[in-house]
Design a protein around this motif. Structure first.
Motif, PDB file in Angstrom:
ATOM      1  N   ARG A   1     -16.576   4.071  12.565  1.00 40.75           N
ATOM      2  CA  ARG A   1     -15.184   4.113  12.099  1.00 40.75           C
ATOM      3  C   ARG A   1     -14.395   5.251  12.748  1.00 40.75           C
ATOM      4  O   ARG A   1     -13.305   5.013  13.277  1.00 40.75           O
ATOM      5  CB  ARG A   1     -15.166   4.170  10.562  1.00 40.75           C
ATOM      6  CG  ARG A   1     -15.613   2.859   9.940  1.00 40.75           C
ATOM      7  CD  ARG A   1     -16.266   3.036   8.573  1.00 40.75           C
ATOM      8  NE  ARG A   1     -16.902   1.803   8.131  1.00 40.75           N
ATOM      9  CZ  ARG A   1     -18.123   1.412   8.519  1.00 40.75           C
ATOM     10  NH1 ARG A   1     -18.835   2.163   9.350  1.00 40.75           N
ATOM     11  NH2 ARG A   1     -18.634   0.276   8.085  1.00 40.75           N
TER      12      ARG A   1
ATOM     13  N   LEU B   1     -11.948  -1.135   5.911  1.00 40.53           N
ATOM     14  CA  LEU B   1     -11.982   0.240   6.417  1.00 40.53           C
ATOM     15  C   LEU B   1     -12.150   0.264   7.939  1.00 40.53           C
ATOM     16  O   LEU B   1     -11.636   1.172   8.606  1.00 40.53           O
ATOM     17  CB  LEU B   1     -13.109   1.026   5.740  1.00 40.53           C
ATOM     18  CG  LEU B   1     -12.926   2.549   5.713  1.00 40.53           C
ATOM     19  CD1 LEU B   1     -11.668   2.945   4.947  1.00 40.53           C
ATOM     20  CD2 LEU B   1     -14.137   3.229   5.090  1.00 40.53           C
TER      21      LEU B   1
ATOM     22  N   HIS C   1     -16.394   6.773   4.296  1.00 42.77           N
ATOM     23  CA  HIS C   1     -17.501   5.831   4.494  1.00 42.77           C
ATOM     24  C   HIS C   1     -18.796   6.366   3.892  1.00 42.77           C
ATOM     25  O   HIS C   1     -19.516   5.641   3.198  1.00 42.77           O
ATOM     26  CB  HIS C   1     -17.682   5.586   5.996  1.00 42.77           C
ATOM     27  CG  HIS C   1     -18.863   4.739   6.340  1.00 42.77           C
ATOM     28  ND1 HIS C   1     -19.056   3.467   5.830  1.00 42.77           N
ATOM     29  CD2 HIS C   1     -19.937   4.984   7.142  1.00 42.77           C
ATOM     30  CE1 HIS C   1     -20.180   2.964   6.292  1.00 42.77           C
ATOM     31  NE2 HIS C   1     -20.727   3.869   7.090  1.00 42.77           N
TER      32      HIS C   1
ATOM     33  N   LEU D   1     -12.212   9.477   7.691  1.00 35.14           N
ATOM     34  CA  LEU D   1     -12.795   8.131   7.580  1.00 35.14           C
ATOM     35  C   LEU D   1     -14.310   8.176   7.456  1.00 35.14           C
ATOM     36  O   LEU D   1     -14.900   7.416   6.692  1.00 35.14           O
ATOM     37  CB  LEU D   1     -12.376   7.285   8.791  1.00 35.14           C
ATOM     38  CG  LEU D   1     -10.981   6.676   8.658  1.00 35.14           C
ATOM     39  CD1 LEU D   1     -10.380   6.384  10.024  1.00 35.14           C
ATOM     40  CD2 LEU D   1     -11.043   5.402   7.814  1.00 35.14           C
TER      41      LEU D   1
ATOM     42  N   SER E   1      -9.428   1.897  10.401  1.00 30.41           N
ATOM     43  CA  SER E   1      -9.825   2.913  11.378  1.00 30.41           C
ATOM     44  C   SER E   1      -9.112   2.696  12.707  1.00 30.41           C
ATOM     45  O   SER E   1      -8.620   3.650  13.331  1.00 30.41           O
ATOM     46  CB  SER E   1     -11.343   2.864  11.596  1.00 30.41           C
ATOM     47  OG  SER E   1     -12.045   3.104  10.405  1.00 30.41           O
TER      48      SER E   1
ATOM     49  N   ILE F   1      -5.104   4.184   5.605  1.00 26.84           N
ATOM     50  CA  ILE F   1      -6.477   4.503   5.207  1.00 26.84           C
ATOM     51  C   ILE F   1      -6.637   4.472   3.694  1.00 26.84           C
ATOM     52  O   ILE F   1      -7.611   3.921   3.168  1.00 26.84           O
ATOM     53  CB  ILE F   1      -6.884   5.877   5.779  1.00 26.84           C
ATOM     54  CG1 ILE F   1      -6.972   5.799   7.305  1.00 26.84           C
ATOM     55  CG2 ILE F   1      -8.214   6.355   5.193  1.00 26.84           C
ATOM     56  CD1 ILE F   1      -7.063   7.160   7.993  1.00 26.84           C
TER      57      ILE F   1
ATOM     58  N   MET G   1     -11.618  -1.440  -0.004  1.00 32.35           N
ATOM     59  CA  MET G   1     -13.062  -1.273  -0.151  1.00 32.35           C
ATOM     60  C   MET G   1     -13.535  -1.286  -1.605  1.00 32.35           C
ATOM     61  O   MET G   1     -14.490  -1.992  -1.947  1.00 32.35           O
ATOM     62  CB  MET G   1     -13.498   0.038   0.520  1.00 32.35           C
ATOM     63  CG  MET G   1     -14.996   0.300   0.472  1.00 32.35           C
ATOM     64  SD  MET G   1     -15.440   1.825   1.347  1.00 32.35           S
ATOM     65  CE  MET G   1     -14.703   3.067   0.288  1.00 32.35           C
TER      66      MET G   1
ATOM     67  N   SER H   1     -18.956   6.193   0.138  1.00 29.76           N
ATOM     68  CA  SER H   1     -19.220   4.833  -0.344  1.00 29.76           C
ATOM     69  C   SER H   1     -20.699   4.483  -0.246  1.00 29.76           C
ATOM     70  O   SER H   1     -21.238   3.774  -1.096  1.00 29.76           O
ATOM     71  CB  SER H   1     -18.373   3.819   0.435  1.00 29.76           C
ATOM     72  OG  SER H   1     -18.870   3.596   1.742  1.00 29.76           O
TER      73      SER H   1
ATOM     74  N   ALA I   1      -6.803   0.931   2.408  1.00 30.82           N
ATOM     75  CA  ALA I   1      -8.056   0.274   2.800  1.00 30.82           C
ATOM     76  C   ALA I   1      -9.244   0.772   1.986  1.00 30.82           C
ATOM     77  O   ALA I   1     -10.214   0.042   1.779  1.00 30.82           O
ATOM     78  CB  ALA I   1      -8.313   0.495   4.286  1.00 30.82           C
ATOM     79  N   ALA I   2      -9.184   2.020   1.520  1.00 33.03           N
ATOM     80  CA  ALA I   2     -10.291   2.599   0.757  1.00 33.03           C
ATOM     81  C   ALA I   2     -10.197   2.327  -0.736  1.00 33.03           C
ATOM     82  O   ALA I   2     -11.161   2.565  -1.468  1.00 33.03           O
ATOM     83  CB  ALA I   2     -10.334   4.110   0.988  1.00 33.03           C
TER      84      ALA I   2
END
Length: 298
Positions: free
Chosen positions: A48, A186, A77, A73, A190, A146, A155, A80, A149-150
């Motif tokens: 990413r 994600l 990641h 990022l 990125s 970002i 995500m 997670s 997306a998170a």
């Protein structure tokens, strides 16, 4: 340069910057610093953040101004993954060939380490926005990309549906939702964030978004394939865990052969999205990455 060498070159840059950026020792809460660093530096491809730097370089010819967002990022990641491995989630003992965070530090510190990485990611991006007036608008738009997306529309939303779908006979649309949000969102962000920071036009962003969607979904399907046929010594984590956790995957729904064909189809979609950038030397990296998605063993 071969793709593997190029990935390693950028991986070294990212890991050096992560080491400088992450908190270390000397405070009462230093145990959580150690837990954060344990998972960040336990290995990983750094895909990413590499995509962020490469997308920025594709557009502007330079990657350095995207570094804070690339680091963020990787923190997001990794958080997670720490949470995914917990007993309440996937209950995995190994990640990247090492014991998972909760197996080393306990569930309580592992949860807090994940929380800390997520928060530190946002702190890192906010500091960049505050301290760089020249790129403020680009940084703010990359931050929004970002964060969405998170979050619950990316995500986390995908993870929620994944958890709720365990042991259930879900349909194609639900499976696509999980893949699109849990992993692909994600990866897409990125690339798009790097392009935004590089000063991309709306047309360029749209094409790179198409590319990101295709490789993000292809990456997840390849993960499903490797969970079925992968080598634990190469993957560094347990295989067959999806089946043990009663998760419906692309392979479970469509079979191995069709899953492999789908990764090839997505690879071609991604390559077609790159035609706008044929005049740029850096585009070769993104083309080679399409092939890697279909063939990777880790």
């Amino acid at each position: 340069m071969e793709l593997g060498n190029e990935l390693n070159e950028y991986k070294d840059i990212i890991e050096s910057e992560l080491d400088k950026t992450l908190p270390n020792e000397g405070m009462l809460q230093e145990k959580v610093f150690k837990a954060m660093r344990y998972s960040i530096f336990a290995g990983g491809k750094r895909l990413r953040p590499i995509l962020t730097l490469k997308a920025c370089k594709l557009i502007s010819g330079d990657y350095k101004k995207a570094l804070p967002f690339a680091l963020a990022l990787e923190m997001i990641h990794t958080y997670s993954l720490i949470h995914d491995d917990l007993p309440a989630m996937d209950d995995d003992d190994y990640r990247r060939g090492k014991l998972t965070n909760h197996k080393v530090y306990g569930e309580d510190i592992a949860i807090l380490a994940g929380d800390a990485l997520l928060n530190y990611a946002y702190e890192t991006m906010i500091d960049a926005i505050k301290n760089n007036k020249n790129y403020r608008n680009e940084y703010i738009n990359a931050f929004i990309e970002i964060a969405k997306a998170a979050g619950v529309f990316g995500m986390i939303g995908g993870q929620v549906v994944d958890v709720l779908s365990e042991g259930k006979d879900i349909g194609e649309e639900t499976l696509k939702f999980i893949h699109k949000n849990k992993t692909s969102a994600l990866i897409e962000a990125s690339i798009v964030a790097g392009a935004i920071i590089g000063g991309a036009t709306e047309q360029e962003i749209n094409k790179l978004r198409q590319y990101g969607k295709a490789i993000g979904l292809g990456y997840q399907i390849r993960d499903d394939i490797l969970d079925e046929i992968g080598d634990i010594n190469k993957l560094g984590k347990d295989i067959g865990s999806d089946e043990e956790n009663n998760k419906v995957t692309y392979v479970a729904m469509y079979g191995l052969e069709k899953s492999i064909e789908e990764t090839k189809r997505l690879s071609e979609i991604a390559k077609n999205a790159l035609k706008l950038f044929e005049h740029k030397e850096t585009v070769d990296f993104f083309k080679r990455l399409c092939n890697y998605l279909v063939e990777r063993e880790v």
